[in-house]
Scaffold this active site. Sequence first.
Site, mmCIF file in Angstrom:
data_model
loop_
_atom_site.group_PDB
_atom_site.id
_atom_site.type_symbol
_atom_site.label_atom_id
_atom_site.label_comp_id
_atom_site.label_asym_id
_atom_site.label_seq_id
_atom_site.Cartn_x
_atom_site.Cartn_y
_atom_site.Cartn_z
ATOM 1 N N CYS A 182 3.204 1.259 11.549
ATOM 2 C CA CYS A 182 3.759 2.393 10.355
ATOM 3 C C CYS A 182 5.454 2.876 10.944
ATOM 4 O O CYS A 182 5.120 3.870 10.394
ATOM 5 C CB CYS A 182 3.657 2.198 9.197
ATOM 6 S SG CYS A 182 2.504 1.366 8.516
ATOM 7 N N ALA B 255 -1.927 -6.337 0.587
ATOM 8 C CA ALA B 255 -3.269 -7.821 0.623
ATOM 9 C C ALA B 255 -2.577 -8.345 2.544
ATOM 10 O O ALA B 255 -4.212 -8.901 2.126
ATOM 11 C CB ALA B 255 -2.077 -8.398 -0.397
ATOM 12 N N HIS B 256 -1.806 -7.785 2.839
ATOM 13 C CA HIS B 256 -2.177 -8.446 4.059
ATOM 14 C C HIS B 256 -2.718 -7.377 5.212
ATOM 15 O O HIS B 256 -3.035 -8.808 6.351
ATOM 16 C CB HIS B 256 -0.484 -8.278 4.710
ATOM 17 C CG HIS B 256 0.299 -6.718 5.067
ATOM 18 N ND1 HIS B 256 -0.118 -6.735 6.703
ATOM 19 C CD2 HIS B 256 0.256 -6.056 4.707
ATOM 20 C CE1 HIS B 256 0.200 -5.741 6.478
ATOM 21 N NE2 HIS B 256 0.255 -4.818 5.339
ATOM 22 N N GLY C 272 0.610 -1.332 0.219
ATOM 23 C CA GLY C 272 0.016 0.245 0.016
ATOM 24 C C GLY C 272 1.474 1.238 -0.178
ATOM 25 O O GLY C 272 0.184 1.947 0.071
ATOM 26 N N THR C 273 1.791 1.418 0.589
ATOM 27 C CA THR C 273 2.715 2.240 0.522
ATOM 28 C C THR C 273 3.722 2.753 -0.975
ATOM 29 O O THR C 273 3.586 4.166 -1.653
ATOM 30 C CB THR C 273 3.936 2.066 1.652
ATOM 31 O OG1 THR C 273 3.553 1.846 2.841
ATOM 32 C CG2 THR C 273 5.153 3.097 1.973
ATOM 33 N N GLN D 283 -7.464 -0.266 4.605
ATOM 34 C CA GLN D 283 -7.920 -0.711 5.466
ATOM 35 C C GLN D 283 -9.410 -1.284 5.523
ATOM 36 O O GLN D 283 -10.264 -1.881 6.159
ATOM 37 C CB GLN D 283 -8.235 0.755 6.883
ATOM 38 C CG GLN D 283 -6.508 0.272 7.635
ATOM 39 C CD GLN D 283 -6.522 -0.685 8.222
ATOM 40 O OE1 GLN D 283 -7.762 -1.698 8.685
ATOM 41 N NE2 GLN D 283 -5.394 -0.907 8.466
ATOM 42 N N THR E 266 10.937 -7.814 -12.449
ATOM 43 C CA THR E 266 10.271 -9.402 -12.411
ATOM 44 C C THR E 266 8.959 -9.330 -11.888
ATOM 45 O O THR E 266 9.560 -8.995 -9.939
ATOM 46 C CB THR E 266 11.382 -9.946 -12.229
ATOM 47 O OG1 THR E 266 12.261 -9.855 -13.353
ATOM 48 C CG2 THR E 266 10.923 -11.490 -11.932
#
Length: 390
Positions: A330, A203-204, A73-74, A182, A242
């Site tokens: 963060c 994703a996390h 996201g960052t 979120q 990649t």
Amino acid sequence: MAAAQRTYLDYNATSPLRPEVAAVMVRALQLPGNASSVHAEGRAARAEIEDARQKVARFVGAKAKNVIFTSGGTEAANMVLSPSLRRLGQPDATLLFVGATEHPCVLNGHRFPADVVETVPVDGQGIVDLAWLKARLEQASEERVLVSILLANNETGALQPVAEVARLVHAHGGLVHTDAVQAAGKVPVDMATLGVDVLTLSAHKIGGPKGIGAVVLASDQIEIADRLIRGGGQEKGYRAGTENIAAIAGFGAAAEAALAGLDEEAARLRGLRDEAEAHLRRVVPDAVVIGSEAERLPNTFAFAIPGLKAETALIAFDLEGIALSSGSACSSGKVRRSHVLDAMGVEPTLAEGAMRVSLGWKTTKEDVIRFAETCEKVVGILYKRKASAA
């Protein structure tokens, strides 16, 4: 000796990996090909990426061709918050407006000069001031404006009126980004309903792997001319390098799992959250639930106990086997007073004690009961210790 029981209530920081996601990732890790190769092995790797792209697109009501994978996201926010995010044929943006309670990846990660960035204020519940925004847009009628307002706050769970923001901004010819990291997987997220030009995901937060996210454009009429990571032509030239096939495949699997039964899971989590809040108020009557009058994510509540500092309380909870957090995850593990609560006007000594409970796919009623029991124990110990030190 058996390991001590742990209760994990920090899903807004990161969610445990879903087992079905892990299975997909293990399979993808064994693929030998590079997705840019034309041979059979390369095509198999490419198929994993494109399948995941379709799933992530469905997750937010977008077209697969407009999904760009990033490292999280960052990076996604850093990529899009550029003056060169624009409609095809239009000039660069000259002003950036950001919500006062945005995640640090927006507040610190944009690529605009500091003197053209303005903060949209929020009220006491953390909701952006639409009247301020409307008036400021009218003043800036000759400027190209990009506005970034998150969909759901990571600390309080407050849901922002992003659709109304988009209508105001588009009426003045501007563009809108929303950080949906979120919100996605906890409430329905649909690009057409929100009316935004671009959103970002990770994703996390939904039971997927760490280190993978996405930029989702509303259409192929939106472009980012100044690419953040340059090199080869991967991700249609938007993001060189990649591809991390296993993480991308895991993101797709997590998006699919989170979308399935979304309404039922939201209702389940809302019930558990409300029960946790009720237990907290029962065992600590002077506890303050922050932003409780706003529409919130079903899994989140922030609270503070007068006289207790978050740093001390979080350590005490952790020693009792309860994982909570304070503010954004963060900030290099530091416990500091939240810029979100400052923007909301929360009294500083109360803000210093703010903690967050966030629930998720593995959370049970037993977890909530254990939180309440531990809360009563921890608060009793800390109050007693404070009284003896006075």
